[in-house]
Design an enzyme around this catalytic site. Structure first.
Site, short mmCIF file in Angstrom:
data_model
loop_
_atom_site.label_atom_id
_atom_site.label_comp_id
_atom_site.label_asym_id
_atom_site.label_seq_id
_atom_site.Cartn_x
_atom_site.Cartn_y
_atom_site.Cartn_z
N GLY A 1 0.90 -1.49 0.44
CA GLY A 1 0.19 -0.04 0.02
C GLY A 1 0.56 1.46 -0.16
CG ASN A 2 -0.30 4.58 -1.21
OD1 ASN A 2 -0.60 5.21 -0.85
ND2 ASN A 2 -0.48 4.00 -2.36
#
Ligand code: C5P
Length: 397
Positions: free
Chosen positions: A208-209
């Site tokens: 993810g981020n």
């Protein structure tokens, strides 16, 4: 624009309360229906008799009418209003609004108001400049309240500086402008992507981020405020859309976001790609949790995700507008301009992680917009809610 509009005029206890009488007069003249709510200390500066005579309604100040015990419903009032203006807003009222100190009718009404709230601060220059006041004003801004900046000049203390309440004419003009903007995107459909994507590794892990979705959600609220119907395709975030014209489609992966956007784009007049989409996803998702093996370190093979913005760029028609974002760490302008062309966008909004206060998770952002026609617009650091206004103003222009 104000004809028939329901407006709550909140008056708190400052010298500038005398100007609120004129403000009330202008609102009534413009055809608005105005309900005045005054704080107990506001009544020290201006009498309810004057205000009720001008508004044609009893002025509300207490939770109950003393002799009959009748309860004044701040909830009904909050639902009735098309807009609430707090003028003057003293340092104390601003602090109470920012922190939900609901000890008078003005604050309970503010907390119940579904409509847009306009705040016109008025106080001495040092009180206004104090970091506490500035922090509280920033908090109100981050909740989507509109701050009507005070002007500079001579104050009641005879000191000269910033803290004079905006003139009633200017407050009315800003309110009219707000209602006019509410028609800007009437009958338009806007597609927005927001937040991060999660690319599953196994049932408990993902790639993810740091995106929180704040910018995309602020854009969704802004276009909805201007009359558009919004489809918000959102990755996993902890914030919620407020405006009833926003339909949220929750997804997790880039592939899911892509499929939803391809479906929604033909129904849209404008698409704004604000999501931080993962460029790669694991080729295979393990069906069971990957265990720690003794000597063997697992290798996760990645495959490319579809570029959603570029896919929409390929199917875009003459009448549709497509806006992208570029979050860069280096070589910002060249990268943004390259994406503008490569993805066939009409405009790209650049924010750089090199700018303090810009990018992921912050309540502020600093942007530049590059247009397909070669134009460029730069903006200072602002609250994301304000940045959203700038972006939509620029696109509309
Ligand atoms: O190429 P880059 O990821 O930097 O481009 C950013 C822009 O492209 C953003 O508008 C982002 O939402 C969009 N994008 C996308 N699909 C991807 C990658 C980025 O829509 N797979």
């Amino acid at each position: 624009m104000l004809k028939g509009k329901h407006i709550i005029l909140g008056i708190s206890g400052g010298i500038a309360a005398y100007k609120s009488v004129y403000l009330l007069r202008l609102l009534i003249k413009a055809g608005a229906e105005v309900q005045v709510v005054i704080t107990p200390s506001g009544k020290e500066f201006i009498t309810p008799v004057t205000l009720s005579a001008l508004s044609g309604k009893p002025v509300i100040s207490e939770f109950f009418t003393a002799n009959t015990g009748e309860w004044h419903s701040h909830v009904d009032l909050g639902l009735w209003a098309d807009a609430m203006i707090i003028a003057p807003a003293t340092a104390s009222t601003i602090a109470k609004m920012a922190n939900g100190v609901a000890d008078n009718m003005l604050i309970t009404t503010y907390l119940s108001a579904k409509a847009h709230v306009f705040v016109a601060p008025a106080m001495d220059l040092d009180m206004f400049a104090h970091p506490t006041t500035q922090r509280n004003i920033d908090m109100l801004r981050s909740y989507g309240n509109h701050i009507i900046e005070p002007t500079s000049g001579e104050l009641a203390s005879h000191l000269v500086g910033k803290g004079r309440m905006a003139e009633p004419e200017s407050i009315v003009a800003q309110l009219e402008d707000f209602f006019k903007k509410g028609e800007d995107l009437k009958d338009k459909h806007v597609l927005i992507t927001a937040g991060p994507t999660y690319e599953k590794i196994d049932p408990v892990r993902f790639i993810g981020n740091y995106s929180t979705g704040k910018m995309g959600y602020a854009l969704a609220e802004e276009v909805a405020n201007r009359g558009a119907k919004v489809t918000l395709v959102s990755g996993p975030v902890s914030i919620k859309a407020k405006h009833p014209s926003i339909s949220v489609i929750s997804i997790e992966s880039a592939r899911e976001m892509h499929d939803q956007c391809i479906r929604q784009f033909p129904l849209s007049d404008i698409a704004i790609m604000c999501a931080a989409v993962a460029d790669y996803a694991p080729e295979n998702t393990a069906t069971k949790k990957i265990k720690r093996e003794k000597d063997e370190i697992p290798v996760i093979k990645l495959v490319k995700n579809p570029d959603i913005a570029a896919s929409l760029g390929q199917i875009k028609t003459e009448s549709q507008k497509l806006i992208g974002f570029a979050l860069e760490t280096n070589n910002e302008i060249v990268n943004a301009q390259d994406k503008l062309k490569r993805k066939n966008l009409d405009a790209i909004v650049l924010n750089s992680l090199q700018d303090k206060g810009a990018g992921f998770g912050t309540d502020t952002n600093k942007i530049s917009i590059f247009f397909a026609n070669g134009n460029r617009q730069d903006f200072p650091l602002k609250a994301k809610t304000e940045v959203a206004k700038d972006i939509i103003d620029a696109i509309l222009k």
